[in-house]
Motif scaffolding. Structure first.
Motif, PDB file in Angstrom:
ATOM      1  N   ARG A  64       0.841  -1.197   0.000  1.00  0.00           N
ATOM      2  CA  ARG A  64       0.000   0.000   0.000  1.00  0.00           C
ATOM      3  C   ARG A  64       0.872   1.242   0.000  1.00  0.00           C
ATOM      4  O   ARG A  64       1.828   1.325   0.773  1.00  0.00           O
ATOM      5  CB  ARG A  64      -0.882  -0.027   1.251  1.00  0.00           C
ATOM      6  N   ASP A  68      -1.776   6.634   1.655  1.00  0.00           N
ATOM      7  CA  ASP A  68      -3.165   6.204   1.844  1.00  0.00           C
ATOM      8  C   ASP A  68      -3.357   5.848   3.326  1.00  0.00           C
ATOM      9  O   ASP A  68      -2.855   4.831   3.799  1.00  0.00           O
ATOM     10  CB  ASP A  68      -3.446   4.983   0.949  1.00  0.00           C
ATOM     11  N   PRO A  69      -4.060   6.724   4.088  1.00  0.00           N
ATOM     12  CA  PRO A  69      -4.107   6.544   5.544  1.00  0.00           C
ATOM     13  C   PRO A  69      -4.940   5.338   5.985  1.00  0.00           C
ATOM     14  O   PRO A  69      -5.760   4.825   5.228  1.00  0.00           O
ATOM     15  CB  PRO A  69      -4.759   7.844   6.027  1.00  0.00           C
ATOM     16  N   ILE A  71      -7.446   3.181   8.886  1.00  0.00           N
ATOM     17  CA  ILE A  71      -8.508   3.366   9.877  1.00  0.00           C
ATOM     18  C   ILE A  71      -8.083   2.681  11.177  1.00  0.00           C
ATOM     19  O   ILE A  71      -7.596   1.555  11.161  1.00  0.00           O
ATOM     20  CB  ILE A  71      -9.840   2.783   9.366  1.00  0.00           C
ATOM     21  N   VAL A 106     -13.580  10.817  10.859  1.00  0.00           N
ATOM     22  CA  VAL A 106     -12.279  11.482  10.724  1.00  0.00           C
ATOM     23  C   VAL A 106     -12.237  12.642  11.714  1.00  0.00           C
ATOM     24  O   VAL A 106     -13.071  13.549  11.667  1.00  0.00           O
ATOM     25  CB  VAL A 106     -12.046  11.964   9.278  1.00  0.00           C
ATOM     26  N   THR A 123      -5.271  14.464  10.923  1.00  0.00           N
ATOM     27  CA  THR A 123      -6.538  13.845  11.285  1.00  0.00           C
ATOM     28  C   THR A 123      -6.350  12.340  11.344  1.00  0.00           C
ATOM     29  O   THR A 123      -5.455  11.789  10.704  1.00  0.00           O
ATOM     30  CB  THR A 123      -7.630  14.159  10.243  1.00  0.00           C
ATOM     31  N   VAL A 124      -7.200  11.701  12.139  1.00  0.00           N
ATOM     32  CA  VAL A 124      -7.148  10.238  12.223  1.00  0.00           C
ATOM     33  C   VAL A 124      -8.558   9.684  12.023  1.00  0.00           C
ATOM     34  O   VAL A 124      -9.536  10.266  12.493  1.00  0.00           O
ATOM     35  CB  VAL A 124      -6.525   9.776  13.565  1.00  0.00           C
ATOM     36  N   ALA A 125      -8.646   8.584  11.282  1.00  0.00           N
ATOM     37  CA  ALA A 125      -9.933   7.940  11.014  1.00  0.00           C
ATOM     38  C   ALA A 125     -10.129   6.818  12.024  1.00  0.00           C
ATOM     39  O   ALA A 125      -9.229   6.003  12.224  1.00  0.00           O
ATOM     40  CB  ALA A 125      -9.947   7.390   9.591  1.00  0.00           C
ATOM     41  N   PRO A 148      -6.379  -1.680   7.646  1.00  0.00           N
ATOM     42  CA  PRO A 148      -6.990  -1.537   6.318  1.00  0.00           C
ATOM     43  C   PRO A 148      -7.543  -2.895   5.902  1.00  0.00           C
ATOM     44  O   PRO A 148      -7.369  -3.880   6.613  1.00  0.00           O
ATOM     45  CB  PRO A 148      -5.803  -1.147   5.440  1.00  0.00           C
ATOM     46  N   VAL A 189     -16.853   6.563   5.385  1.00  0.00           N
ATOM     47  CA  VAL A 189     -15.887   7.459   6.033  1.00  0.00           C
ATOM     48  C   VAL A 189     -16.490   8.868   6.062  1.00  0.00           C
ATOM     49  O   VAL A 189     -16.805   9.443   5.016  1.00  0.00           O
ATOM     50  CB  VAL A 189     -14.527   7.472   5.290  1.00  0.00           C
ATOM     51  N   LEU A 200     -16.598  11.093   2.862  1.00  0.00           N
ATOM     52  CA  LEU A 200     -15.429  10.988   1.977  1.00  0.00           C
ATOM     53  C   LEU A 200     -15.450   9.685   1.195  1.00  0.00           C
ATOM     54  O   LEU A 200     -14.837   9.585   0.142  1.00  0.00           O
ATOM     55  CB  LEU A 200     -14.142  11.055   2.798  1.00  0.00           C
ATOM     56  N   ARG A 201     -16.115   8.685   1.772  1.00  0.00           N
ATOM     57  CA  ARG A 201     -16.258   7.411   1.081  1.00  0.00           C
ATOM     58  C   ARG A 201     -17.590   6.806   1.500  1.00  0.00           C
ATOM     59  O   ARG A 201     -17.804   6.578   2.688  1.00  0.00           O
ATOM     60  CB  ARG A 201     -15.126   6.457   1.467  1.00  0.00           C
ATOM     61  N   LYS A 222     -13.378  10.606  -1.967  1.00  0.00           N
ATOM     62  CA  LYS A 222     -12.035  10.825  -1.417  1.00  0.00           C
ATOM     63  C   LYS A 222     -11.064  11.180  -2.545  1.00  0.00           C
ATOM     64  O   LYS A 222     -11.209  10.712  -3.670  1.00  0.00           O
ATOM     65  CB  LYS A 222     -11.551   9.586  -0.679  1.00  0.00           C
TER      66      LYS A 222
END
Ligand code: AMP
Ligand code: MG
Length: 364
Positions: A64, A68-69, A71, A106, A123-125, A148, A189, A200-201, A222
């Motif tokens: 990956r 690409d952050p 979750i 998020v 930011t954190v998801a 992920p 998301v 966002l998604r 996103k």
């Protein structure tokens, strides 16, 4: 290519969860290892979210890209304080309504969370998954778990342990195998750091369900990997993709089906093995034709369609088709998430069927 390791498989009966088995997986997580586990959406590839090295291993195992952050999965909403700098009232309200469940929020990143989790962002998801095996695992590890989907980057998301092994055997320490996932598409998301809460998604929690709680909800796809927005189909990155080329057909009723049938037969005539991704009701329209038909579920049960989205695409891959024509399921409820995944699977190849004309929005 990461060093090959032996991937252990622990089978769990989700109706009678044996804590001592989950405890073994929790110990692997606590030691910095990688564990694939079921959530209600798809199987996740988990690591200690507070351990930058373990998180780096997720990116390596999946292939990956670092931008690409991930979750972060929590055992309960109260754990938000462990990973988030500031929890707005709205987050508590949403947690009350939708957690445990397929909604990712998020929020401002807490300083404990390594930047590798958030792709360098502030930011954190986060979410609390609604799967008893996942919850028990996170609880016993007593750690926020970055996870992920447990597939190689860009490939179809895994909805059972066999899918995980097909992609990641030899690259991860352990798989908790506990049958097929219930929701079948990833979480919704929702950003709470934008002026208006913004999807966002699209995913397992519908836009309508969010609106019922929030009132106004904005919707923005996103940003894709190259930094462009995904509004224009041609710029979409290929993602959630089967091996075969896929084209998404949007439109209404028999006009849509007729356009798909015409193109399928044209491709067949040129020697291609053509698969169709359909709704149950569509099958009679294509019966008797030399095409590979797979129905994901009835139009009135998008929950079932979502559940079998990835398994159906995998089945078409196994049938070794050269090309998949997939029908669209509208934008109501889970339809929006289905459209998002199928558009990405298509790499932006979308045909809009209007009246009796089919118009392609992008070159292919
Ligand atoms: P996956 O875990 O493979 O389902 O993908 C996680 C997705 O969550 C990412 O691809 C992003 O779309 C989204 N995501 C994770 N963290 C953030 C964040 N901090 N801001 C915005 N979106 C995020
Ligand atoms: Mg994924």
């Amino acid at each position: 290519m990461p060093n090959m390791k032996e991937t252990r498989i622990i089978r769990i009966d989700p109706r009678h969860i044996a804590p001592h088995l989950i405890q073994q997986a929790a110990a692997v997580l606590r030691a910095g290892g990688l564990v694939a586990f079921p959530t209600e959406t798809v199987y996740g590839l988990g690591a200690n979210a507070l351990d930058a090295e373990a998180v780096a291993d997720i990116f390596t195992a999946k292939g990956r890209p670092a931008h690409d952050p991930l979750i972060v999965h929590l055992a309960e909403a109260r754990w938000l304080a462990r990973v988030v700098r500031f929890v707005p009232t709205l987050a508590w309200e949403l947690a009350e309504h939708f957690w445990p469940g397929p909604l990712t929020l998020v929020l401002p990143r807490g300083s404990q969370v390594p930047l590798s989790v958030t792709a360098g962002g502030d930011t954190v998801a986060v979410r609390v998954p609604a799967d008893p095996v996942a919850l028990e695992l996170i609880q016993l590890a007593n750690l926020p778990i970055a996870a992920p989907s447990a597939n190689r980057f860009g490939r179809l998301s895994p909805t059972c342990a066999e899918d995980v092994l097909a992609d990641l055997a030899g690259r991860i320490d352990l798989v908790l195998a506990a049958g097929a996932t219930r929701v079948g598409v990833e979480s919704t998301v929702l950003s709470l750091v934008t002026p208006v809460p913004t999807i966002l998604r699209p995913g397992g929690v519908s836009r309508e369900a969010l609106s019922a709680v929030l009132g106004e909800v904005a919707f923005r796809m996103k940003p894709v990997e190259n930094g462009e927005t995904a509004h224009s189909p041609g710029t979409l990155s290929q993602h959630y993709a089967p091996a075969a080329r896929l084209i998404l057909y949007q439109g209404q009723g028999t006009t849509l089906l007729r356009a798909m049938r015409q193109e399928a037969m044209r491709q067949h005539a040129s020697g291609k093995r053509v698969g169709l991704f359909l709704a149950q009701e569509d099958l009679p329209f294509f019966s008797g034709l030399p095409l590979i038909l797979r129905a994901a579920g009835p139009l009135a049960r998008l929950d079932l369609v979502a559940q079998s989205l990835f398994p159906t695409l995998r089945a078409l891959d196994r049938a070794a088709v050269d090309l998949i024509l997939a029908r669209d399921f509208g934008i109501a409820g889970l339809g929006l998430a289905l459209r998002d995944r199928l558009t990405r699977a298509a790499g932006g190849r979308v045909v809009h069927v209007e009246g009796s004309l089919a118009k392609s929005t992008c070159g292919d």
